[in-house]
Scaffold this active site. Structure first.
Site, short mmCIF file in Angstrom:
data_model
loop_
_atom_site.label_atom_id
_atom_site.label_comp_id
_atom_site.label_asym_id
_atom_site.label_seq_id
_atom_site.Cartn_x
_atom_site.Cartn_y
_atom_site.Cartn_z
N GLU A 29 43.72 35.02 36.88
CA GLU A 29 45.09 35.53 37.06
C GLU A 29 45.51 36.29 35.82
OE1 GLU A 29 48.20 32.67 38.01
OE2 GLU A 29 46.94 31.72 39.55
N GLU A 80 45.10 25.92 37.02
CA GLU A 80 46.04 25.61 35.94
C GLU A 80 46.35 24.13 35.81
OE1 GLU A 80 49.47 28.09 35.55
OE2 GLU A 80 48.24 29.87 35.30
C1 PNW Z 1 50.86 30.52 37.26
N1 PNW Z 1 55.10 28.59 32.66
O1 PNW Z 1 51.93 29.63 37.05
C2 PNW Z 1 50.35 30.09 38.61
O2 PNW Z 1 48.97 29.87 38.70
C3 PNW Z 1 50.89 30.89 39.74
O3 PNW Z 1 50.96 30.06 40.88
C4 PNW Z 1 52.21 31.49 39.34
O4 PNW Z 1 52.88 32.11 40.39
C5 PNW Z 1 51.92 32.47 38.21
O5 PNW Z 1 51.27 31.82 37.13
C6 PNW Z 1 53.14 33.17 37.65
O6 PNW Z 1 54.01 32.25 37.08
C7 PNW Z 1 52.67 29.44 35.93
O7 PNW Z 1 56.31 28.24 32.86
C8 PNW Z 1 53.98 29.00 36.11
O8 PNW Z 1 54.63 28.71 31.48
C9 PNW Z 1 54.78 28.72 35.03
C10 PNW Z 1 54.27 28.87 33.74
C11 PNW Z 1 52.97 29.32 33.55
C12 PNW Z 1 52.18 29.60 34.63
#
Ligand code: PNW
Length: 454
Positions: free
Chosen positions: A360, A172
């Site tokens: 994911e 990401e």
């Molecule tokens: C992803 N947002 O993170 C990550 O790859 C993981 O580590 C995380 O635990 C998972 O998705 C669930 O959140 C994100 O705020 C964190 O848009 C925040 C966002 C998107 C993805």
């Protein structure tokens, strides 16, 4: 045969890789043992006011000590594959220079356990836990970080590629770049202007490309290299040809600074024009490195980004969610199962990608145990069932998705949300470290056993 409605209607191809995913800082804990150096997430989570409740990853799931039990949970599910990440500062406590053999030993122990269980490991080299010493020298604002990352990635892949056949450089890019350097919601918590941000994102994609080349130079022949990118999943507001076309254009343009430059080796004209004086400094040689051909493309898909056709110069418009739009326990996690159909389909078509993984997909739930201690997360089951049905729709059409990694195996440290937002299909009691399969774990075990959306 059991009386299940449409038992075989949603059958996946033989050999489809059902998996689940975690990341080092979110599950390992044990942040001071065996020579690990501090990362930016240690610093950030210990800074008052940065995370929910002041939560840190100091203990998390104590996976560092409980990995055997966790591999057993994977076996119980029938997982074919598991995606984990390596903590850079365990392997290179100083970011660069001398490796710390004890750091890699942990991953060696864990890999042996996985292989003994018949589970194929997929390894991410950067899931946001940059060594703090490199942040002290500017982190991703400094081009040297890209080189340091490539050195670490090449070294680690060289050591692990006897057992790991698939490496992802980074997880990401958009999240660590934008949340880390623009909104400041994630480590290192900076708020740069547009020009500073564009340069950080250029160094991130450059680090990715340099790592692809370093991994290829050091890993055993046949090792596959890709990434896990959270592209903006441009989804037509509904299936009319003009909106579908608009979603294709939007996928290229909205991801210009990440997946598009990685796939095409150039920034789109639209991107450079939009940025104007804030455009990053780059060379043709850097673009060639960034565009290094990948063996596979991993995409993390949680939410749809709705697109409609319009007659603007871009030929599309993004459609924001109305306040009443349904979401999971995390407010950002809006529900749009068809994103899991459109994103891989558009990626395959736009860039002629032949091997795609959903690296994911998953959801947060309030997950309150019943008095008997059961976690009946019907909302997560609903989410997964609907998304997987759309993934099946893509696969049935021949979109080359080879596997799916459910986020996450365990409740874990959800970054700035601390332990509040649970994403696991196993409940973790963070006082006792007891793991309990949720209803969603039973659902997923059934999906895997039948190779079909249950
Ligand atoms: C992803 N947002 O993170 C990550 O790859 C993981 O580590 C995380 O635990 C998972 O998705 C669930 O959140 C994100 O705020 C964190 O848009 C925040 C966002 C998107 C993805």
């Amino acid at each position: 045969a059991p009386e299940t409605a449409g038992a075989d209607a949603h059958q996946f191809p033989h050999g489809f890789l059902w998996g689940s995913a975690t990341a080092s800082y979110q599950v390992e804990g044990t942040v001071k043992e065996d020579g690990r150096g501090p990362s930016i997430w240690d610093t950030f989570s210990h800074t008052p006011g940065k995370t929910h409740n002041g939560d840190t990853g100091d203990v998390a799931d104590d996976h560092y000590h409980r990995y055997k039990e966790d591999v057993q949970l994977m076996k119980n599910l029938g997982l074919k594959t598991y995606r984990f990440s390596v903590s850079w500062s365990r392997v290179f406590p100083e970011g660069t220079g001398a490796p710390n053999p004890k750091g890699l030993d942990f991953y060696n122990r864990m890999l042996d356990e996985l292989l003994a269980a018949g589970i194929a490991p997929y390894c991410t080299l950067y899931h946001w836990d940059l060594p703090q010493v490199l942040q002290d020298r500017g982190g991703w604002e400094n081009r040297d970080t890209a080189k340091a990352f490539a050195d670490y990635a090449g070294y680690t892949a060289g050591k692990l590629s006897d057992r790991v056949k698939h490496f992802m450089t980074m997880n990401e890019l958009r999240t660590f770049v934008e949340l880390g350097y623009s909104t400041g919601f994630h480590a290192p918590g900076l708020k740069l202007d547009a020009k500073g941000l564009a340069q950080v994102s250029h160094h991130a994609v450059l680090g990715h490309g340099m790592a692809v080349q370093a991994i290829r130079a050091s890993a055993k022949p046949g090792t596959k290299v890709g990434l896990a990118d959270n592209l903006t999943a441009c989804t037509p507001v509904f299936d009319a040809p003009e909106h579908v076309e608009a979603a294709g254009r939007a996928t290229r343009e909205e991801n210009a600074m990440f997946l598009t430059v990685i796939q095409e080796g150039r920034y789109t004209d639209g991107y450079l024009k939009r940025l104007g004086a804030a455009a990053p400094k780059f060379t043709a040689e850097e673009l060639a490195i960034i565009g290094s051909k990948l063996d596979f493309t991993g995409i993390n898909i949680y939410t749809p980004a709705y697109v409609r056709a319009d007659d603007s110069e871009k030929g599309y418009a993004m459609v924001p969610s109305p306040a009443s739009y349904p979401h999971m326990f995390s407010p950002w996690l809006t529900i749009g199962p068809e994103a899991l159909y459109w994103a891989p389909k558009l990626v395959a078509k736009l860039w002629n990608v032949k091997e795609i993984y959903i690296t994911e997909n998953g959801a947060s739930s309030a997950d309150v145990p019943t008095p008997e201690g059961r976690i009946l997360d019907t909302d997560r089951v609903m989410y997964l069932r609907n998304y997987l049905t759309q993934l099946h729709r893509a696969v049935a059409e021949g979109v080359p998705v080879k596997g799916y990694f459910l986020w996450s195996l365990l409740d874990n440290y959800e970054w700035a949300d601390g332990y509040e937002k649970r994403f696991g299909i196993h409940y973790v009691d963070f006082k006792t470290q007891k793991r309990t399969p949720k209803l969603s774990a039973e659902f997923y075990r059934e999906v895997i056993a039948r190779n079909s959306v249950a």
